[in-house]
Write an enzyme that holds these catalytic residues in place. Sequence first.
Site, PDB file in Angstrom:
ATOM      1  N   ASP A  49       3.497   0.507   8.221  1.00  0.00           N
ATOM      2  CA  ASP A  49       4.107   1.105   9.415  1.00  0.00           C
ATOM      3  C   ASP A  49       3.146   1.056  10.600  1.00  0.00           C
ATOM      4  O   ASP A  49       3.499   1.446  11.720  1.00  0.00           O
ATOM      5  CB  ASP A  49       4.633   2.525   9.142  1.00  0.00           C
ATOM      6  N   SER A  50       1.941   0.531  10.374  1.00  0.00           N
ATOM      7  CA  SER A  50       1.035   0.224  11.493  1.00  0.00           C
ATOM      8  C   SER A  50       1.713  -0.723  12.475  1.00  0.00           C
ATOM      9  O   SER A  50       1.269  -0.856  13.615  1.00  0.00           O
ATOM     10  CB  SER A  50      -0.265  -0.388  10.974  1.00  0.00           C
ATOM     11  N   LYS A 118       5.450   1.978  -0.331  1.00  0.00           N
ATOM     12  CA  LYS A 118       4.252   2.814  -0.214  1.00  0.00           C
ATOM     13  C   LYS A 118       4.641   4.071   0.558  1.00  0.00           C
ATOM     14  O   LYS A 118       5.414   4.001   1.519  1.00  0.00           O
ATOM     15  CB  LYS A 118       3.127   2.075   0.512  1.00  0.00           C
ATOM     16  N   GLU A 120       2.943   8.071   1.915  1.00  0.00           N
ATOM     17  CA  GLU A 120       1.725   8.848   2.145  1.00  0.00           C
ATOM     18  C   GLU A 120       1.838  10.233   1.518  1.00  0.00           C
ATOM     19  O   GLU A 120       2.907  10.860   1.589  1.00  0.00           O
ATOM     20  CB  GLU A 120       1.477   8.982   3.656  1.00  0.00           C
ATOM     21  N   GLU A 186      -7.692   5.791   2.153  1.00  0.00           N
ATOM     22  CA  GLU A 186      -8.038   5.458   3.547  1.00  0.00           C
ATOM     23  C   GLU A 186      -9.091   6.420   4.078  1.00  0.00           C
ATOM     24  O   GLU A 186      -8.949   7.638   3.990  1.00  0.00           O
ATOM     25  CB  GLU A 186      -6.782   5.495   4.441  1.00  0.00           C
TER      26      GLU A 186
HETATM   27  O1  KIV Z   1       0.402   0.929   7.827  1.00  0.00           O
HETATM   28  C1  KIV Z   1      -0.540   0.266   7.346  1.00  0.00           C
HETATM   29  O2  KIV Z   1      -0.832  -0.847   7.776  1.00  0.00           O
HETATM   30  C2  KIV Z   1      -1.297   0.886   6.251  1.00  0.00           C
HETATM   31  C3  KIV Z   1      -2.569   0.240   5.832  1.00  0.00           C
HETATM   32  C4  KIV Z   1      -3.561   0.236   6.893  1.00  0.00           C
HETATM   33  C5  KIV Z   1      -3.071   0.808   4.561  1.00  0.00           C
HETATM   34  O3  KIV Z   1      -0.869   1.868   5.730  1.00  0.00           O
END
Ligand code: KIV
Length: 277
Positions: A49-50, A118, A120, A186
Site C-alpha cells: 500500500d506504499s 499482507k 498490519e 519493519e
Molecule cells: O507497503 C509496502 O510497500 C510495505 C513494505 C514496505 C513492507 O508494506
Amino acid sequence: MSATSSARPVLPPDIRAMKGKAPIVTLTAYTTPIARLVDPHCDVILVGDSLGMVLHGLPSTIGVTLEMMILHGRAVTRGASKAQVVVDMPFGSYEESPAQAFRNASRLMAETGASAVKLEGGTQMAETIAFLTARGVPVMAHIGLTPQAVNTLGGYKVVGREAEAAKVVADAQAVEAAGAYSVVLEKVPENLAARISQQLSIPTIGIGAGVHCDGQVLVVDDMLGLFTDFRPKFVKRYAELGHSADEAIAAYAAEVRARAFPAPEHTFQDQVAKSTK
Ligand code: KIV
C-alpha cells in the site's frame, strides 16, 4: 537457492520452507512493466500500500482503498509468472472484524490472482489472521513499525527499543500461532529482529531490521532512485533512475524547443518508398 527456480509459481508454503535455507528476496511492484522486471529475480512481489505515496502522491497509506489495491494487484499478477504475489490489505479493510477481513481478502485474491494478503498488526490481529488462514487465505503479517498506524504511533519511528521489545516479541509469537506463513519486521532494532528470527518457525522479512532476518524487502521505487520525496536510513539506492529520467526529459524538452526533434529518422514522408512504415 531461490524459490523462483521451480517451474510453477511460488506459493506461501514454498516461502515458509525457505526458512533456514536461503534468504527470501522481496521487492514491491505496482505495475505490469515493473512486475516483469522484478519477477525473474525475486521470490515474493509485494503489491504494497506504499503505492499510495509512491504512485498516487498521498501523504501516507491511510487513503489507499481496496479498489486501488485490486487495480494494481491485477496489473502486477499480469507481469509475474514465477514469484509469489502478495497484496496489502489497505487501512479500514480488515480491522473491524474477522468477517470483514475475509470478505475483503477473498476479493483481493479472487480479483487479482494473488496467492496471499499482507496485513498490519500483531496480537490485536491474531484472531483475524486465524480466521483468514482457516478459510484459505494465506497471511503475511506485518509488525514493528506499521505505517497504517502512523497517527497513533506518532510518526515513522523505530519500534522495539528497550521496554518496547517484549511487545514486538509477543506480536511475532501471536501472528505465528495464528497461522501467518511469514512476517514482515519493519524498523525493528537489529538484535531484536535477530532474536525473533531465531525464535520463530516462520520466516521473517525485514525492512530496516538488519541482516539476520530470513529475507529482505524494499520498495522498488526507493531502491531504483525513482521515489525521492524522503529516504529512510534503510534504503540503499541501487540505481539513480530518477536522475537519469530527469536528464532524458530535459534533453527532450531542449530538442523540441530547438526543433532538433523529431529528426528525419523519426518522421514520415508522403512517398511510400522512402517511409520506414
Ligand atoms: O507497503 C509496502 O510497500 C510495505 C513494505 C514496505 C513492507 O508494506
